[in-house]
Motif scaffolding. Structure first.
Motif, PDB file in Angstrom:
ATOM      1  N   ALA A  16       0.833  -1.210   0.000  1.00 30.33           N
ATOM      2  CA  ALA A  16       0.000   0.000   0.000  1.00 30.33           C
ATOM      3  C   ALA A  16       0.863   1.254   0.000  1.00 30.33           C
ATOM      4  N   ALA A  17       1.988   1.228   0.732  1.00 34.62           N
ATOM      5  CA  ALA A  17       2.879   2.383   0.771  1.00 34.62           C
ATOM      6  C   ALA A  17       3.566   2.576  -0.579  1.00 34.62           C
ATOM      7  N   ARG A  18       4.039   1.501  -1.176  1.00 35.12           N
ATOM      8  CA  ARG A  18       4.745   1.582  -2.462  1.00 35.12           C
ATOM      9  C   ARG A  18       3.811   2.026  -3.577  1.00 35.12           C
ATOM     10  N   LEU A  19       2.581   1.527  -3.566  1.00 36.69           N
ATOM     11  CA  LEU A  19       1.619   1.835  -4.626  1.00 36.69           C
ATOM     12  C   LEU A  19       0.768   3.048  -4.311  1.00 36.69           C
ATOM     13  N   GLU A  20       0.849   3.528  -3.052  1.00 39.34           N
ATOM     14  CA  GLU A  20       0.083   4.693  -2.588  1.00 39.34           C
ATOM     15  C   GLU A  20      -1.412   4.493  -2.768  1.00 39.34           C
ATOM     16  N   LEU A  43      -0.947  -3.806  12.089  1.00 41.21           N
ATOM     17  CA  LEU A  43       0.453  -3.409  12.208  1.00 41.21           C
ATOM     18  C   LEU A  43       0.580  -2.117  13.015  1.00 41.21           C
ATOM     19  N   GLU A  44      -0.327  -1.177  12.782  1.00 36.98           N
ATOM     20  CA  GLU A  44      -0.297   0.074  13.539  1.00 36.98           C
ATOM     21  C   GLU A  44      -0.498  -0.189  15.031  1.00 36.98           C
ATOM     22  N   ALA A  45      -1.375  -1.144  15.334  1.00 35.88           N
ATOM     23  CA  ALA A  45      -1.628  -1.472  16.735  1.00 35.88           C
ATOM     24  C   ALA A  45      -0.396  -2.103  17.382  1.00 35.88           C
ATOM     25  N   VAL A  46       0.271  -3.003  16.665  1.00 36.10           N
ATOM     26  CA  VAL A  46       1.463  -3.672  17.200  1.00 36.10           C
ATOM     27  C   VAL A  46       2.593  -2.669  17.419  1.00 36.10           C
ATOM     28  N   LEU A  47       2.768  -1.756  16.462  1.00 35.20           N
ATOM     29  CA  LEU A  47       3.862  -0.786  16.539  1.00 35.20           C
ATOM     30  C   LEU A  47       3.492   0.449  17.351  1.00 35.20           C
ATOM     31  N   ASN A  48       2.188   0.593  17.606  1.00 35.85           N
ATOM     32  CA  ASN A  48       1.684   1.763  18.346  1.00 35.85           C
ATOM     33  C   ASN A  48       2.062   3.066  17.648  1.00 35.85           C
ATOM     34  N   VAL A  49       1.827   3.082  16.325  1.00 38.30           N
ATOM     35  CA  VAL A  49       2.138   4.266  15.537  1.00 38.30           C
ATOM     36  C   VAL A  49       1.151   4.358  14.376  1.00 38.30           C
ATOM     37  N   GLU A  50       0.797   5.583  14.008  1.00 41.91           N
ATOM     38  CA  GLU A  50      -0.071   5.784  12.848  1.00 41.91           C
ATOM     39  C   GLU A  50       0.785   5.815  11.593  1.00 41.91           C
ATOM     40  N   LEU A  51       0.488   4.919  10.637  1.00 42.11           N
ATOM     41  CA  LEU A  51       1.274   4.808   9.413  1.00 42.11           C
ATOM     42  C   LEU A  51       0.651   5.554   8.241  1.00 42.11           C
ATOM     43  N   PHE A  52      -0.678   5.648   8.225  1.00 41.23           N
ATOM     44  CA  PHE A  52      -1.401   6.336   7.154  1.00 41.23           C
ATOM     45  C   PHE A  52      -2.372   7.344   7.746  1.00 41.23           C
ATOM     46  N   VAL A  53      -2.543   8.449   7.049  1.00 44.78           N
ATOM     47  CA  VAL A  53      -3.664   9.354   7.307  1.00 44.78           C
ATOM     48  C   VAL A  53      -4.753   8.973   6.323  1.00 44.78           C
ATOM     49  N   ARG A  54      -5.949   8.625   6.812  1.00 40.41           N
ATOM     50  CA  ARG A  54      -7.049   8.197   5.955  1.00 40.41           C
ATOM     51  C   ARG A  54      -7.903   9.394   5.569  1.00 40.41           C
ATOM     52  N   HIS A  55      -8.024   9.623   4.273  1.00 38.07           N
ATOM     53  CA  HIS A  55      -8.931  10.640   3.741  1.00 38.07           C
ATOM     54  C   HIS A  55     -10.145   9.928   3.146  1.00 38.07           C
ATOM     55  N   PRO A  56     -11.239  10.657   2.843  1.00 42.80           N
ATOM     56  CA  PRO A  56     -12.441   9.989   2.312  1.00 42.80           C
ATOM     57  C   PRO A  56     -12.185   9.148   1.064  1.00 42.80           C
ATOM     58  N   ARG A  57     -11.323   9.604   0.155  1.00 40.95           N
ATOM     59  CA  ARG A  57     -11.107   8.884  -1.105  1.00 40.95           C
ATOM     60  C   ARG A  57      -9.643   8.530  -1.355  1.00 40.95           C
ATOM     61  N   SER A  58      -8.795   8.715  -0.376  1.00 41.01           N
ATOM     62  CA  SER A  58      -7.378   8.414  -0.571  1.00 41.01           C
ATOM     63  C   SER A  58      -6.707   8.203   0.776  1.00 41.01           C
ATOM     64  N   VAL A  59      -5.466   7.751   0.732  1.00 47.39           N
ATOM     65  CA  VAL A  59      -4.664   7.589   1.938  1.00 47.39           C
ATOM     66  C   VAL A  59      -3.323   8.276   1.716  1.00 47.39           C
ATOM     67  N   GLU A  60      -2.703   8.687   2.806  1.00 49.04           N
ATOM     68  CA  GLU A  60      -1.429   9.397   2.717  1.00 49.04           C
ATOM     69  C   GLU A  60      -0.518   8.906   3.838  1.00 49.04           C
ATOM     70  N   LEU A  61       0.712   8.561   3.487  1.00 52.66           N
ATOM     71  CA  LEU A  61       1.665   8.102   4.479  1.00 52.66           C
ATOM     72  C   LEU A  61       2.007   9.215   5.466  1.00 52.66           C
ATOM     73  N   THR A  62       2.120   8.847   6.732  1.00 51.98           N
ATOM     74  CA  THR A  62       2.651   9.780   7.714  1.00 51.98           C
ATOM     75  C   THR A  62       4.177   9.816   7.571  1.00 51.98           C
ATOM     76  N   VAL A  63       4.822  10.719   8.294  1.00 51.90           N
ATOM     77  CA  VAL A  63       6.284  10.801   8.251  1.00 51.90           C
ATOM     78  C   VAL A  63       6.886   9.474   8.718  1.00 51.90           C
ATOM     79  N   LYS A  64       6.374   8.912   9.825  1.00 49.85           N
ATOM     80  CA  LYS A  64       6.883   7.640  10.323  1.00 49.85           C
ATOM     81  C   LYS A  64       6.537   6.492   9.377  1.00 49.85           C
ATOM     82  N   GLY A  65       5.376   6.580   8.749  1.00 47.45           N
ATOM     83  CA  GLY A  65       4.991   5.556   7.787  1.00 47.45           C
ATOM     84  C   GLY A  65       5.902   5.544   6.579  1.00 47.45           C
ATOM     85  N   ARG A  66       6.282   6.740   6.109  1.00 52.29           N
ATOM     86  CA  ARG A  66       7.183   6.827   4.948  1.00 52.29           C
ATOM     87  C   ARG A  66       8.565   6.270   5.287  1.00 52.29           C
TER      88      ARG A  66
END
Length: 297
Positions: A16-20, A43-66
């Motif tokens: 998902a990160a590679r293909l955005e 994975l976010e729960a295990v790592l206790n970090v937000e990896l994506f910001v969820r928008h209504p029609r898209s997703v965006e990696l956070t700084v830590k996710g990138r």
């Protein structure tokens, strides 16, 4: 024991990160978009970090996710390379392609053997019709190659397949190309009409700066392949793309009629796919392969 989260969650996030796109990741991994989302939530729960910001029609990696994505892609590339010598039966990627009929028959099909001969070949399921499919509705089709005009739809990405040369062509027996110097040398009924072509004989006459004569109209077909076949059979003059006529031009059943202005140039074929699939491994591979087959006009 290694402290590594569930591998399915790692694969889902990396794709998902590679293909955005969750949708493109679901296509690559052959699971549903909701399953991709669920694995990433785990994975976010295990790592206790937000990896994506969820928008209504898209997703965006956070700084830590990138930052994590860069590390994981590098790690998975290394893992794939390490395992490749022991994987003789690599993943068989299948691609469903819907294509304009004449392009499929005259240009694409003769080249598919080259694609099949490559290591880890891409397996093509090819369908054809003159009507462009609604890609946003027919998700069973991955790629559409259209003729004349691109698909103009929100959510569809369009990439032209190069510029093509549009020239008058005929059988050597029908017309002596060395004599073609002006419109008066054209025989009544000699021009074969290609009904679906975006470049018509009226455009050619305008390009030449001479009046279009109605008495020159002859046979009419709704397929470029039929137009070229009729011209090769000595039934008239075709105005078509040299890309579609490469076989006939190479074997001499058609010749380009000379003595006129430089040929018309136009984008005639377009590669279309759902924007959500941008970055999909199989689509990117097909795009790279097909562009290598197209010389500059």
């Amino acid at each position: 024991m290694r402290r590594i989260p569930n591998f399915a969650s790692i694969r889902a996030f990396e794709a998902a990160a590679r293909l955005e796109s969750f949708a493109a990741a679901s296509d690559e991994l052959h699971i549903s978009p909701s399953a991709v989302s669920h694995q990433i939530r785990n994975l976010e729960a295990v790592l206790n970090v937000e990896l994506f910001v969820r928008h209504p029609r898209s997703v965006e990696l956070t700084v830590k996710g990138r930052a994590l994505a860069r590390r994981l892609t590098k790690a998975l590339d290394g893992l794939e390379e390490s395992l490749s010598p022991w994987m003789p039966n690599a993943e068989q990627l299948g691609l469903s392609v819907h294509c304009a009929p004449s392009f499929a028959a005259k240009w694409l099909s003769p080249r598919l053997g080259r694609l099949m001969s490559e290591p880890n070949p891409l397996y093509i399921h090819l369908t054809s019709s003159a009507i462009a499919p609604e890609l946003t509705r027919h998700e069973e089709i991955d790629v559409a190659i259209t003729y004349g005009a691109p698909i103009d739809r929100i959510g569809v990405t369009v990439e032209p397949l190069g510029t093509e040369l549009i020239v008058p062509m005929s059988s050597p027996q029908f017309f002596n190309a060395t004599q073609m110097q002006n419109v008066d040398t054209l025989k009544p009924g000699s021009l074969i009409d290609s009904q679906l072509s975006p470049v018509r004989w009226s455009d050619w006459f305008e390009h030449e700066g001479v009046p279009h004569r109605a008495n020159l109209r002859g046979l009419s077909f709704d397929r470029a392949a039929l137009v070229l076949s009729a011209a090769a059979d000595g039934l008239g003059i075709a105005l078509e793309s040299t890309r579609l006529a490469e076989t006939e031009l190479s074997n001499g059943t058609l010749i380009i009629l000379e003595g006129w202005k430089p040929p018309l140039k136009q984008e005639m074929h377009f590669l279309c796919y759902r924007t959500a699939m941008k970055g999909s491994r199989k689509i990117e591979r097909f795009k790279e392969w097909i562009m290598k087959q197209i010389p500059a006009a």
